[in-house]
Structures are given as structure tokens and as C-alpha cells.
Design a protein around this motif. Structure first.
Motif, PDB file in Angstrom:
ATOM      1  N   SER A 264       0.715  -1.258   0.035  1.00  0.00           N
ATOM      2  CA  SER A 264      -0.043   0.033   0.037  1.00  0.00           C
ATOM      3  C   SER A 264       0.898   1.368   0.063  1.00  0.00           C
ATOM      4  O   SER A 264       1.858   1.349   0.847  1.00  0.00           O
ATOM      5  N   THR A 296      -5.411  -1.220   0.259  1.00  0.00           N
ATOM      6  CA  THR A 296      -6.295  -0.713   1.267  1.00  0.00           C
ATOM      7  C   THR A 296      -7.491  -0.184   0.458  1.00  0.00           C
ATOM      8  O   THR A 296      -7.688  -0.283  -0.587  1.00  0.00           O
ATOM      9  N   CYS A 297      -8.424   0.331   1.505  1.00  0.00           N
ATOM     10  CA  CYS A 297      -9.551   0.544   0.987  1.00  0.00           C
ATOM     11  C   CYS A 297      -9.730   2.156   0.471  1.00  0.00           C
ATOM     12  O   CYS A 297     -10.639   2.563  -0.287  1.00  0.00           O
ATOM     13  N   ASN A 335      -5.207   0.226   7.727  1.00  0.00           N
ATOM     14  CA  ASN A 335      -6.069  -0.888   7.525  1.00  0.00           C
ATOM     15  C   ASN A 335      -5.578  -2.347   8.035  1.00  0.00           C
ATOM     16  O   ASN A 335      -5.871  -3.250   7.540  1.00  0.00           O
TER      17      ASN A 335
END
Length: 367
Positions: A264, A296-297, A335
Motif C-alpha cells: 500500500s 487498502t480501501c 487498514n
């Protein structure tokens, strides 16, 4: 090497040595001393190599001071935007020079310096920073003192000054011009000092940088004012020495070919997000272009776009370049993504893992 589970940072000592050899050349031909800026790179597993080519470390906090003193050695310079009352004695105990950000801090803590050389951050009000976020000369800057008269009024308390007004500056002419402006405005102060740190951000290990002209300029400056010059490289010391090794977890298409990897930007290469930059990816010549995305989101968790010789597939490994500076020092648990291990590639090609992280580290980082 490919048996190591991803993600992991891979520090190549042979690549690191190329930067350090340039630093050796600059030390020899300019007379400058060179300190590693721990705010950029503090992975102490390779300090055994770096300390043979650098004079010590410079810091931005108590913990960095202690790390430099305990793990690197040589000269340990202590600086902070603001020292706290409860930490000043420990800072002094672990440093060779202490540098204050303001005249207020200098006067407040001078009695604690125990005779050690004291310096002050000088802010000349000009810089080459391309990002307002990183520009010490931005409006209302809190970084250092600017007024020549105020500085001269406390000159007797000072052994030296530190100046940070280069940021990713690979233009020698621009460096020369900025230094000339410093001389024109603060020459009277410089004449009264023993040392001057010109800070970091000077890209003297970049390809085709005019190192000899740089050395000559540093030597002229040192001779003109009778000072010891210091440089504080971070990125220049570790340029192109490290990759972030990741694996492809998923492939998709949404107007562009997408590859999601087990790392990420937000968690492992945060500066890409902060400065909206992209990492070196792929071979630059392949026919297959992919946007490489973090897991990740965060919608903008994207490393960048790269070209590859063959279509990417789940399980393929990718090397993400320029993963040394401002990466490991900023990694975080956003996250709950697994933290990359840290591995070192020795000169003989062997690779050893020097640090692994686990769920327990994640839990222990919280409460």
C-alpha cells in the motif's frame, strides 16, 4: 531471493555503496563533513556500511538523536523544531552539537548545553522547494530565524547555523544562486561562526550532477568564512538503493488494466500520496501497461503505471523502485495491512531478512 514472502523492502548494499562512494569523493575534494539525515532513512541494519563513508547523523527528535548516537556513531547533531523541557537533558547527553529552531529555544535551553557547541536554524526566506508543503520559505514559516539583526544580536551564543533551503534540488546553478543569496544577506554573521550546515535535499548523487563544481563551491564558501561545512543528505545517500518487493493479488480492467498488490502507498510508501508522485514501475518498454494499486480501501492507493514485457498474472512479483527515502521511517498500520519485512542484499548477492513484523506488532502499536 524469490523464496522470501512479500511484501518486503530490499536494500541492495552494492547500489547503496555507489552513493556512498560519491559522498567519499565530496568529503575529500570539498572538505565538507557529511551527516545522514535520519528523518529520511534510519534503517540501522546497514549503518555498518554507511558509517565508513559518512561522518555521523543529524536528527529531528529525541528518538532520532538516541538512534544516531547508539547505532551510527561519529558526530551526532541534535535538532528539533521545538525541544520539550522534559527531554532536553537526554538530548544533550546523546549529542555532540545541539541546534535550536528559534532564538527563544536557544535562550531557554542554553544553560542545559553543558558546554557543547550550539547552533541555530537560519531561514533565509528563499528556497527551491517545488511543494508548498515542504517549503521552509513558505508564508508564516515556523522553521528557523530570518532577521539578520536579531541573529547578530545573539551571535556570541552561536558556534554555527543550519540552513535547509534545498528540496530535491538537482540543479547546481540553483544551489549556487541560493547560497550566494545567503552570503549576501548573512555574511556578517557567517564570519563569526565555526561551522555551517547546508542541510539536505541537494541531489549530488543524481546522474550527471556536476560534482566537481559542487565541491569547488563548497570549498570556496568554507574558505571565505573560515567555517567547517556540513551536508545532511537523506535521499542522496540512499538513492536507487532499495526496492519494495510485492506480489500481484488480483487483476482487473476498468478503462485501464489494473493490478492489485499486497502492499500500500498509504502504509508503505506514504510520500507518493503526500506529494502526489508515482513510483518507478516495470521495464519502461514492455507492451503491457498496468496501473499498480495498493490493497487498502483508500481509493487513491495507487503506486503508479508501468509497462511490462508480459501480461501480469496473480502471483507475479513486481519490484517498486526508489523505496528507501521517506518510506521505512513513515510506514504505518493503516487498514491493518501486513508490514513489509526488511531485507538486505549483501555485496556477494546473498539476501538476509533483518526484520519481520507480525500481528503482535500491530496489536502492540495500539492499546
Amino acid at each position: 531471493m524469490h523464496t522470501l514472502p512479500t511484501p518486503y523492502y530490499l536494500i541492495d548494499k552494492s547500489a547503496l555503496l555507489r552513493n556512498l562512494e560519491t559522498i567519499d569523493y565530496i568529503r575529500e575534494h570539498s572538505g565538507a563533513k557529511v551527516l545522514l539525515a535520519l528523518k529520511c532513512f534510519a534503517t540501522w541494519s546497514v549503518f555498518d556500511l554507511m558509517r565508513r563513508h559518512m561522518d555521523g547523523t543529524t536528527s529531528s527528535s529525541l528518538y532520532e538523536v538516541k538512534l544516531g548516537y547508539q547505532k551510527f556513531g561519529g558526530e551526532t547533531h541534535a535538532y528539533s523544531v521545538a525541544f520539550a523541557d522534559h527531554e532536553i537533558q537526554e538530548v544533550v547527553a546523546n549529542c555532540d552539537k545541539i541546534i535550536f529552531n528559534s532564538i527563544n529555544q536557544l535562550k531557554r535551553f542554553a544553560p542545559f548545553a553543558q558546554g557543547k557547541p550550539m547552533g541555530l536554524r537560519l531561514n533565509p526566506g528563499v528556497s527551491c522547494a517545488g511543494f508548498d508543503l515542504a517549503d521552509p520559505a513558505r508564508a508564516y514559516s515556523r522553521l528557523g530565524e530570518s532577521d539578520p539583526e536579531r541573529l547578530l544580536s545573539i551571535a556570541d551564543l552561536l558556534d554555527g547555523v543550519m540552513i535547509h533551503n534545498n528540496c530535491e534540488n538537482n540543479d547546481f546553478a540553483r544551489f549556487d544562486s541560493l547560497l550566494t543569496q545567503v552570503e549576501e544577506r548573512y555574511g556578517a554573521l557567517l564570519q563569526r561562526l565555526k561551522w555551517v550546515s547546508l542541510g539536505g535535499g541537494i541531489s549530488f548523487t543524481a546522474p550527471d550532477y556536476p560534482v566537481d563544481a559542487f565541491c569547488q563551491r563548497l570549498r570556496r564558501f568554507a574558505q571565505a568564512y573560515g567555517v567547517q561545512v556540513y551536508l545532511e543528505p537523506g535521499e542522496a545517500a540512499v538513492r536507487h538503493s532499495t526496492t519494495l518487493e510485492v506480489s500481484v493479488l488480483d487483476i482487473g480492467f476498468n478503462g485501464k488494466h489494473l493490478a492489485v498488490v499486497d502492499s500500500s502507498t498509504e502504509a508503505h510508501m506514504l510520500d507518493l500520496l503526500i506529494y502526489r508522485e508515482t513510483a518507478p514501475l516495470g521495464d519502461g518498454a514492455g507492451e503491457h501497461e498496468y496501473m499498480v494499486c495498493g490493497k487498502t480501501c483508500l481509493a487513491g492507493d495507487i503506486f503508479g503505471e508501468g509497462r511490462f514485457a508480459a501480461p501480469l498474472q496473480v502471483g507475479d512479483r513486481i519490484s517498486i523502485g526508489d523505496a528507501a527515502g521517506y518510506t521505512m521511517v513513515k510506514k504505518n498500520w493503516f487498514n491493518g495491512v501486513h508490514m513489509p519485512s526488511i531485507a538486505v542484499k549483501e555485496a556477494d548477492g546473498s539476501v538476509r531478512v533483518v526484520r519481520e513484523f507480525s500481528f503482535d506488532d500491530y496489536v502492540n502499536s495500539l492499546s
